[in-house]
Design a protein around this motif. Sequence first.
Motif, PDB file in Angstrom:
ATOM      1  N   TYR A 157      -7.434   6.786  -1.383  1.00  0.00           N
ATOM      2  CA  TYR A 157      -7.627   5.458  -0.782  1.00  0.00           C
ATOM      3  C   TYR A 157      -8.394   4.549  -1.748  1.00  0.00           C
ATOM      4  O   TYR A 157      -8.001   3.411  -2.003  1.00  0.00           O
ATOM      5  CB  TYR A 157      -8.390   5.598   0.538  1.00  0.00           C
ATOM      6  N   LEU A 161      -7.135   1.234  -3.751  1.00  0.00           N
ATOM      7  CA  LEU A 161      -7.860  -0.026  -3.544  1.00  0.00           C
ATOM      8  C   LEU A 161      -8.330  -0.597  -4.884  1.00  0.00           C
ATOM      9  O   LEU A 161      -8.260  -1.810  -5.119  1.00  0.00           O
ATOM     10  CB  LEU A 161      -9.059   0.233  -2.629  1.00  0.00           C
ATOM     11  N   ARG A 188      -1.564   1.251   8.388  1.00  0.00           N
ATOM     12  CA  ARG A 188      -2.428   0.075   8.378  1.00  0.00           C
ATOM     13  C   ARG A 188      -3.355   0.060   7.173  1.00  0.00           C
ATOM     14  O   ARG A 188      -3.648  -0.996   6.622  1.00  0.00           O
ATOM     15  CB  ARG A 188      -3.223  -0.010   9.673  1.00  0.00           C
ATOM     16  N   SER A 189      -3.843   1.221   6.767  1.00  0.00           N
ATOM     17  CA  SER A 189      -4.727   1.211   5.596  1.00  0.00           C
ATOM     18  C   SER A 189      -3.928   0.877   4.347  1.00  0.00           C
ATOM     19  O   SER A 189      -4.423   0.198   3.450  1.00  0.00           O
ATOM     20  CB  SER A 189      -5.463   2.542   5.454  1.00  0.00           C
ATOM     21  N   ILE A 191      -1.265  -1.072   4.255  1.00  0.00           N
ATOM     22  CA  ILE A 191      -1.006  -2.523   4.295  1.00  0.00           C
ATOM     23  C   ILE A 191      -2.254  -3.284   3.842  1.00  0.00           C
ATOM     24  O   ILE A 191      -2.169  -4.254   3.089  1.00  0.00           O
ATOM     25  CB  ILE A 191      -0.586  -2.968   5.723  1.00  0.00           C
ATOM     26  N   GLU A 192      -3.407  -2.806   4.288  1.00  0.00           N
ATOM     27  CA  GLU A 192      -4.668  -3.453   3.890  1.00  0.00           C
ATOM     28  C   GLU A 192      -4.817  -3.433   2.365  1.00  0.00           C
ATOM     29  O   GLU A 192      -5.200  -4.426   1.754  1.00  0.00           O
ATOM     30  CB  GLU A 192      -5.835  -2.693   4.549  1.00  0.00           C
ATOM     31  N   ASP A 195      -2.214  -5.820   0.885  1.00  0.00           N
ATOM     32  CA  ASP A 195      -2.639  -7.215   1.135  1.00  0.00           C
ATOM     33  C   ASP A 195      -3.697  -7.663   0.133  1.00  0.00           C
ATOM     34  O   ASP A 195      -3.782  -8.831  -0.216  1.00  0.00           O
ATOM     35  CB  ASP A 195      -3.221  -7.347   2.555  1.00  0.00           C
ATOM     36  N   ASN A 226       2.688 -10.595   6.066  1.00  0.00           N
ATOM     37  CA  ASN A 226       1.383 -11.268   6.106  1.00  0.00           C
ATOM     38  C   ASN A 226       1.271 -12.308   4.999  1.00  0.00           C
ATOM     39  O   ASN A 226       0.590 -13.307   5.137  1.00  0.00           O
ATOM     40  CB  ASN A 226       0.239 -10.251   5.914  1.00  0.00           C
TER      41      ASN A 226
ATOM     42  N   TYR B  52     -12.892  -3.668   7.744  1.00  0.00           N
ATOM     43  CA  TYR B  52     -11.942  -3.537   8.844  1.00  0.00           C
ATOM     44  C   TYR B  52     -12.416  -4.209  10.135  1.00  0.00           C
ATOM     45  O   TYR B  52     -11.645  -4.388  11.056  1.00  0.00           O
ATOM     46  CB  TYR B  52     -11.632  -2.055   9.111  1.00  0.00           C
ATOM     47  N   ASN B  57      -5.365  -5.846  10.175  1.00  0.00           N
ATOM     48  CA  ASN B  57      -4.656  -4.565  10.023  1.00  0.00           C
ATOM     49  C   ASN B  57      -5.303  -3.446  10.837  1.00  0.00           C
ATOM     50  O   ASN B  57      -4.855  -2.307  10.810  1.00  0.00           O
ATOM     51  CB  ASN B  57      -4.605  -4.146   8.560  1.00  0.00           C
TER      52      ASN B  57
END
Lengths: 371, 469
Positions: A157, A161, A188-189, A191-192, A195, A226, B52, B57
């Motif tokens: 992760y 990032l 979701r992580s 996509i974060e 993004d 997004n 978060y 998201n």
Amino acid sequence: MEKFVYTSIVFFTAVILTLYVYLLVEKMLEAIKSKIREVNEDAVFKLIDEIILKLEEESLKDEDVIKIKEVIKSGIKRELVEERLIYYFMIYSGDIIKKLTKLVEEVGLVDFEIRNLKSDNLYIVSLAARRLGEFRSKKAIEPLLKALNINSNDVKYNVLLALSKIGDEDAFIEAFEKLEDKILLSERSLIEIIDDFEGDKIKVYKRMFNSNNSFLASVFMKSAANYMDVSLSDIVANFLKDPNKEKRIAAIKFIGNLSDVRYLDDIIERLQDEDWEVRAVAAKVLERFQDERAVMPLVKALSDKVWFVRYNAASSLIKIPKGIDAIDIVMQGNDKFAKDIILYAVQNIELLEVTEDNREKIKEIIKKYKR
Amino acid sequence: MEILKDIILKFNLFVIYYVVAINFIYFVQLILSALSLYGYIRKVRYSDYQNYTTSYNMVPVSILVPAHNEEETIVDNVRNLLYINYPEFEIIVINDGSKDNTLKKLIDAFSLKKIDQPVRYLIKTKNIKGIYKNVDIPNLVVVDKENGGKADALNAGINVSRYPIFVSIDADSILESDSLVRVIMPFIEDKETVAVGGIVRIANGSFIKRGLIKKVELPKNRIAMFQIVEYLRAFLTGRMGWDALNSLLIVSGAFGAFKKDVAVEIGGYANGTVGEDMEIIVRIHKHMRKHKKRYKIKFIPDPVCWTQAPESLKDLRSQRRRWQIGLMDSLFKHKDMLFNPKYGIIGLYAYPYFLFFEMLGPIIEIIGYIFVPLSYVFGILNLKYFTLFLIASILYGIILSIGAILLEEYTFNKYPSLRQVMKLTLYAIFENFGYRQLTSLYRFEGIFKYRKLKHNWGKIKRVGFTKSA
């Protein structure tokens, strides 16, 4: 037996005492560290602040590099320097970031964190990845890609990032391709992370939409939804009829977010999709088009066998011009399912989302129905 | 007589091995917990959870609050929940046929109106009499239903909920503002996560204002103090240790998060049990392992949920009986898991542990209290050995409690002053002389009242949080 009991009593007592001594030592060390930190914090922060202030106007000076190199010889001070520099990385944007990156490279902080990537301690590796991302140094790309081989979700992760912040398109794509089926991170992580990508997103999206991995392709498409760049519409629209459900959903979200009317008919067609999730998303995004052509298909969707599809259709109808008139007709009809879902939607939709005119009409319809 | 003597001797020998075994397990758990906590604390340094809290998201979450005669605390509790720092969530309060003014207080405090909402009965529940909302507080839903027990109330909440993850909390719990993000992060970090439990801390004695913990203090009430030590031990060493082995069998009903589709797949919470929090976890393990699905059930040690502990012996007795009954109920329902290799570490280790040490522990302890004087009467008790053994086992109990206190001090440090550490330490010592035996007695009683009490909500007397100080 007696010996065993004696031994265990001595052992337990020793463990208790050791624990207390350990606590005492830890607390003392913590207090000392905190004191040293407190003593040095002002001076270190002042030094960094002055250097950064100069960097805003001029280029990096060798003497400043030397000063920082001297300071970071001490571990506690190095932590303070990194902390302060990361603070500036977070609050600044634009060209000064490049100067900051050059600074952290020249003083050796990037090399230091790259070395930490090789640590056996996964927490050190994750933290190093996180910091390298903040530093945005391209020097870190190769070591970060290598660190992706480490079998830890946290490391993966933080590496992704970091690569996202560094913003190198090829490295970012390579990282995802390398992960392929080994991804345990949630959608979701991911996509974060996407993004947050600071490089050329369009280039990355175009490449990843065609990834062999359907999951990844859909994740990139959802992120693109997004990002909302109209130049991607034509490519994304090709996935509206893709055999993969996730890709169809992502494509609908994308087109819906842009309200690209060229594809309205295609979205309406998705109300007949075999997968209810696709129908539900289509019903939901149709509201954004504010187009009367969607009204009748949405009325039909009020009788869908799946509750979510019915609910989204009702919500969209309330917000679409002429949708209210259609609701009036439905409420006078015999379809109990459709009437139930409209009543529910009316009472659940935040009224702020509905126009003044429609709000009054809704009240009238409900009054009439209740009579 | 000789037969009786023989039985007593064999039992005494069995007790020695039993105590050694249980303490060995606890000790290993303490070590595992210490390692896990160390890792967790390190991880917090680079955790992304703060980002978060505002990210679109983040998974939207439904918070389920089952309430049965909770008029004292329910309004404060809901207010506290509305303050939570989370991008998208709904609060669903389920009034399970309260006989007091729970529903009225909610309606008045939040100006709620009854709405016509069809309910999808994904899980069968007792009849829902009405659903209440206020359009100005769109994320608050109050469900009024016929009394059916806590599990039934939670199932009704699942049916009404809109989001893919739900969090169940007790109506008397207080959450910290970042609690929800922290408990949801494991779902974000790892898509195999299906359930997450949070640590529950005791709020008695702490200063609470408008449903928020303002200052953490130790309570003056002795019963609550003993429970603080107990909770630290149970969560920081117990659950953290089980988490390290990926074999958590319980996620506290006071604060737990679940993937809705998994909960629905297994038929929701089991009705007719007081231990619904353990029961659902055991069933998730069973279901996932049976269908060979990859999954994780996680525990997060952050002090995120605060609850009121019983302050009277009467309430403590009722609580402990209920826990024991819940434990027995779950174990009996899934007895096919015992030593069944199909269920991996759950069947081979976690289940047997809970059966032999947690469930049968009180029986062995109470029989021990009877057999020791008998042994003395029969002249088969070696007083010296007995005293040494007693000292050793008490010391072991103390070391585990102190270990938990020290873990708390190293990590979250909610009780930072030396005075607080000393007070906790004293209670860790004194709990071995009376309190522990009393709780064992209550659990022993629970075993015998299993049939009679297994459908009871088992309330304890609440005081309004605003009165706590």
